[in-house]
Motif scaffolding. Structure first.
Motif, PDB file in Angstrom:
ATOM      1  N   GLU A   1       5.658  10.395  -0.582  1.00  0.00           N
ATOM      2  CA  GLU A   1       5.114   9.033  -0.585  1.00  0.00           C
ATOM      3  C   GLU A   1       5.531   8.305   0.688  1.00  0.00           C
ATOM      4  O   GLU A   1       6.683   8.382   1.114  1.00  0.00           O
ATOM      5  CB  GLU A   1       5.578   8.258  -1.820  1.00  0.00           C
ATOM      6  N   LEU A   2       4.570   7.587   1.269  1.00  0.00           N
ATOM      7  CA  LEU A   2       4.801   6.844   2.507  1.00  0.00           C
ATOM      8  C   LEU A   2       4.303   5.414   2.333  1.00  0.00           C
ATOM      9  O   LEU A   2       3.281   5.182   1.687  1.00  0.00           O
ATOM     10  CB  LEU A   2       4.058   7.506   3.676  1.00  0.00           C
TER      11      LEU A   2
ATOM     12  N   ASP B   1      -7.061  -0.595  -5.629  1.00  0.00           N
ATOM     13  CA  ASP B   1      -8.016   0.453  -5.273  1.00  0.00           C
ATOM     14  C   ASP B   1      -7.277   1.740  -4.907  1.00  0.00           C
ATOM     15  O   ASP B   1      -6.190   1.711  -4.332  1.00  0.00           O
ATOM     16  CB  ASP B   1      -8.875   0.011  -4.094  1.00  0.00           C
ATOM     17  N   TYR B   2      -7.913   2.876  -5.247  1.00  0.00           N
ATOM     18  CA  TYR B   2      -7.276   4.181  -5.071  1.00  0.00           C
ATOM     19  C   TYR B   2      -8.309   5.140  -4.498  1.00  0.00           C
ATOM     20  O   TYR B   2      -9.384   5.341  -5.089  1.00  0.00           O
ATOM     21  CB  TYR B   2      -6.775   4.673  -6.429  1.00  0.00           C
ATOM     22  N   TYR B   3      -8.032   5.715  -3.324  1.00  0.00           N
ATOM     23  CA  TYR B   3      -9.001   6.561  -2.648  1.00  0.00           C
ATOM     24  C   TYR B   3      -8.331   7.816  -2.105  1.00  0.00           C
ATOM     25  O   TYR B   3      -7.165   7.780  -1.723  1.00  0.00           O
ATOM     26  CB  TYR B   3      -9.642   5.836  -1.458  1.00  0.00           C
TER      27      TYR B   3
ATOM     28  N   ASP C   1       0.848  -1.194   0.000  1.00  0.00           N
ATOM     29  CA  ASP C   1       0.000   0.000   0.000  1.00  0.00           C
ATOM     30  C   ASP C   1       0.886   1.248   0.000  1.00  0.00           C
ATOM     31  O   ASP C   1       1.982   1.235   0.555  1.00  0.00           O
ATOM     32  CB  ASP C   1      -0.898   0.041   1.237  1.00  0.00           C
ATOM     33  N   THR C   2       0.398   2.322  -0.595  1.00  0.00           N
ATOM     34  CA  THR C   2       1.169   3.571  -0.660  1.00  0.00           C
ATOM     35  C   THR C   2       0.279   4.765  -0.350  1.00  0.00           C
ATOM     36  O   THR C   2      -0.811   4.896  -0.918  1.00  0.00           O
ATOM     37  CB  THR C   2       1.792   3.773  -2.054  1.00  0.00           C
ATOM     38  N   ILE C   3       0.732   5.618   0.555  1.00  0.00           N
ATOM     39  CA  ILE C   3       0.064   6.897   0.835  1.00  0.00           C
ATOM     40  C   ILE C   3       0.819   7.983   0.077  1.00  0.00           C
ATOM     41  O   ILE C   3       2.047   8.035   0.136  1.00  0.00           O
ATOM     42  CB  ILE C   3       0.093   7.225   2.337  1.00  0.00           C
ATOM     43  N   THR C   4       0.105   8.843  -0.633  1.00  0.00           N
ATOM     44  CA  THR C   4       0.737   9.979  -1.320  1.00  0.00           C
ATOM     45  C   THR C   4       0.108  11.264  -0.807  1.00  0.00           C
ATOM     46  O   THR C   4      -1.104  11.458  -0.909  1.00  0.00           O
ATOM     47  CB  THR C   4       0.565   9.889  -2.843  1.00  0.00           C
TER      48      THR C   4
ATOM     49  N   TYR D   1      -3.491  21.041   1.010  1.00  0.00           N
ATOM     50  CA  TYR D   1      -2.879  19.713   1.021  1.00  0.00           C
ATOM     51  C   TYR D   1      -3.985  18.671   1.006  1.00  0.00           C
ATOM     52  O   TYR D   1      -5.120  18.920   1.435  1.00  0.00           O
ATOM     53  CB  TYR D   1      -1.955  19.528   2.227  1.00  0.00           C
ATOM     54  N   TYR D   2      -3.655  17.510   0.495  1.00  0.00           N
ATOM     55  CA  TYR D   2      -4.613  16.411   0.398  1.00  0.00           C
ATOM     56  C   TYR D   2      -3.809  15.130   0.228  1.00  0.00           C
ATOM     57  O   TYR D   2      -2.606  15.168  -0.093  1.00  0.00           O
ATOM     58  CB  TYR D   2      -5.580  16.615  -0.768  1.00  0.00           C
ATOM     59  N   ALA D   3      -4.446  13.995   0.443  1.00  0.00           N
ATOM     60  CA  ALA D   3      -3.714  12.729   0.369  1.00  0.00           C
ATOM     61  C   ALA D   3      -4.590  11.628  -0.208  1.00  0.00           C
ATOM     62  O   ALA D   3      -5.811  11.625  -0.041  1.00  0.00           O
ATOM     63  CB  ALA D   3      -3.211  12.315   1.750  1.00  0.00           C
ATOM     64  N   PHE D   4      -3.917  10.694  -0.891  1.00  0.00           N
ATOM     65  CA  PHE D   4      -4.575   9.524  -1.464  1.00  0.00           C
ATOM     66  C   PHE D   4      -3.875   8.273  -0.950  1.00  0.00           C
ATOM     67  O   PHE D   4      -2.716   8.317  -0.539  1.00  0.00           O
ATOM     68  CB  PHE D   4      -4.486   9.544  -2.997  1.00  0.00           C
ATOM     69  N   ILE D   5      -4.577   7.166  -0.996  1.00  0.00           N
ATOM     70  CA  ILE D   5      -3.963   5.872  -0.702  1.00  0.00           C
ATOM     71  C   ILE D   5      -4.231   4.929  -1.867  1.00  0.00           C
ATOM     72  O   ILE D   5      -5.348   4.870  -2.390  1.00  0.00           O
ATOM     73  CB  ILE D   5      -4.499   5.271   0.618  1.00  0.00           C
ATOM     74  N   ARG D   6      -3.174   4.267  -2.310  1.00  0.00           N
ATOM     75  CA  ARG D   6      -3.321   3.224  -3.331  1.00  0.00           C
ATOM     76  C   ARG D   6      -3.034   1.889  -2.660  1.00  0.00           C
ATOM     77  O   ARG D   6      -1.930   1.642  -2.184  1.00  0.00           O
ATOM     78  CB  ARG D   6      -2.354   3.442  -4.502  1.00  0.00           C
ATOM     79  N   PHE D   7      -4.071   1.054  -2.597  1.00  0.00           N
ATOM     80  CA  PHE D   7      -3.915  -0.252  -1.979  1.00  0.00           C
ATOM     81  C   PHE D   7      -3.226  -1.211  -2.939  1.00  0.00           C
ATOM     82  O   PHE D   7      -3.281  -1.037  -4.166  1.00  0.00           O
ATOM     83  CB  PHE D   7      -5.271  -0.819  -1.564  1.00  0.00           C
ATOM     84  N   ALA D   8      -2.596  -2.217  -2.366  1.00  0.00           N
ATOM     85  CA  ALA D   8      -1.855  -3.188  -3.173  1.00  0.00           C
ATOM     86  C   ALA D   8      -2.771  -3.908  -4.170  1.00  0.00           C
ATOM     87  O   ALA D   8      -2.307  -4.364  -5.214  1.00  0.00           O
ATOM     88  CB  ALA D   8      -1.160  -4.205  -2.264  1.00  0.00           C
TER      89      ALA D   8
END
Length: 309
Positions: free
Chosen positions: A59-60, A98-100, A38-41, A88-95
């Motif tokens: 990226e985290l 899915d992208y939210y 998973d990646t947080i941007t 500022y805003y953030a998204f997460i892309r799951f492995a």
């Protein structure tokens, strides 16, 4: 997202190092830790019309997690040329693909500091909300931090074989391979006590000597530490090498290390267990752990220190 934007009120000052973190809640408001892959941007963007390409992107991943949070830093060089109104805003892309968006577009004013910078506790914590619930897992917050600590102590290149860290509200001393030519057992005990007093650690937990069976020249040091700290000494090697027997049988079928890592031992692994040796899959060489070994050792310490079942 039903999110209180006041929780996300952060402060960034032009030309100053900014240290913040993202804390994620699940759909029920409980803590959420991302998984491997998973990646947080996180984006910081100039809030002007028409839009510009002036964006800072961070990226985290799960490797950045410390005690259930995801810290990040903007250097003074990165903030030197930003001033005015941003968002500022953030998204997460799951492995799984899915992208939210997990942090809404939130306005922030970046300004030149006047006087002494003043930050309150958690003032730069960004609260995010993931549209999921954590799956059942044996993952423990702060596991990554302790794994890194063990990897540092157990490294062939470490210059400081005795170190102390605060994990949550406990102090833990770790001991790597001691230079027996320049340190006596008594000096080692004095060093640990002095280190604990210096940081204000009362009754710290002490662990280490991960490979005492392979380094018998350190036995006197091991015995000195074990006798001095008693119940607060965590014997990693003895715990990890503990055999697991078949029910109502004297047949060895596994060991604690495999139970911790949820892996099945091979026939060669069973032979290692019988001979009181570490299995090859957790070792990088005869006297140092690989990532699996560091993970198993970290899980033992967390279980012993925090009484985790």
């Amino acid at each position: 997202m039903n999110q209180n934007k006041s929780e996300n009120k952060i402060q960034i000052f032009t030309g100053s190092t900014f240290e913040g973190c993202i804390e994620i809640k699940d759909v029920h408001g409980n803590p959420y830790c991302i998984s491997e892959g998973d990646t947080i941007t996180l984006f910081l963007k100039k809030n002007v019309y028409p839009s510009t390409n002036e964006i800072i992107q961070i990226e985290l991943t799960s490797e950045n997690e410390i005690m259930g949070k995801y810290p990040f830093k903007l250097s003074a060089e990165e903030t030197a040329n930003i001033e005015g109104y941003y968002c500022y805003y953030a998204f997460i892309r799951f492995a799984d693909g899915d992208y939210y968006q997990i942090v809404p577009n939130t306005s922030i004013k970046v300004c030149v500091p006047y006087g002494v910078l003043s930050y309150s506790a958690d003032s730069n914590t960004i609260i995010a909300q993931a549209p999921r619930v954590m799956a059942e897992s044996d993952y423990i917050p702060s596991l990554n931090e302790l794994e890194s600590f063990i990897k540092c102590i157990d490294s062939e290149n470490t210059k400081h074989p005795v170190q102390i860290r605060r994990i949550n509200d406990k102090y833990i001393v770790l001991i790597g391979n001691i230079d027996t030519n320049n340190t006596t057992p008594t000096e080692l005990i004095e060093q640990i006590i002095h280190m604990a007093e210096y940081v204000g650690a009362e009754n710290p937990y002490v662990s280490g000597f991960f490979h005492i069976d392979e380094l018998p020249e350190q036995t006197a040091y091991y015995e000195a530490v074990k006798n001095t700290f008693g119940k607060r000494f965590i014997d990693i090697e003895a715990i990890l090498k503990t055999p697991v027997y078949a029910r109502n049988s004297e047949t060895i079928v596994s060991s604690v290390v495999f139970d911790l890592l949820k892996q099945r031992p091979t026939k060669n692994d069973i032979l290692c267990i019988i001979h009181n040796e570490y299995p090859e899959r957790i070792m990088s060489n005869n006297t140092h752990f690989n990532n699996f070994g560091c993970s198993a050792a970290a899980r033992v310490i967390l279980k012993e220190v925090f009484d985790l079942g």
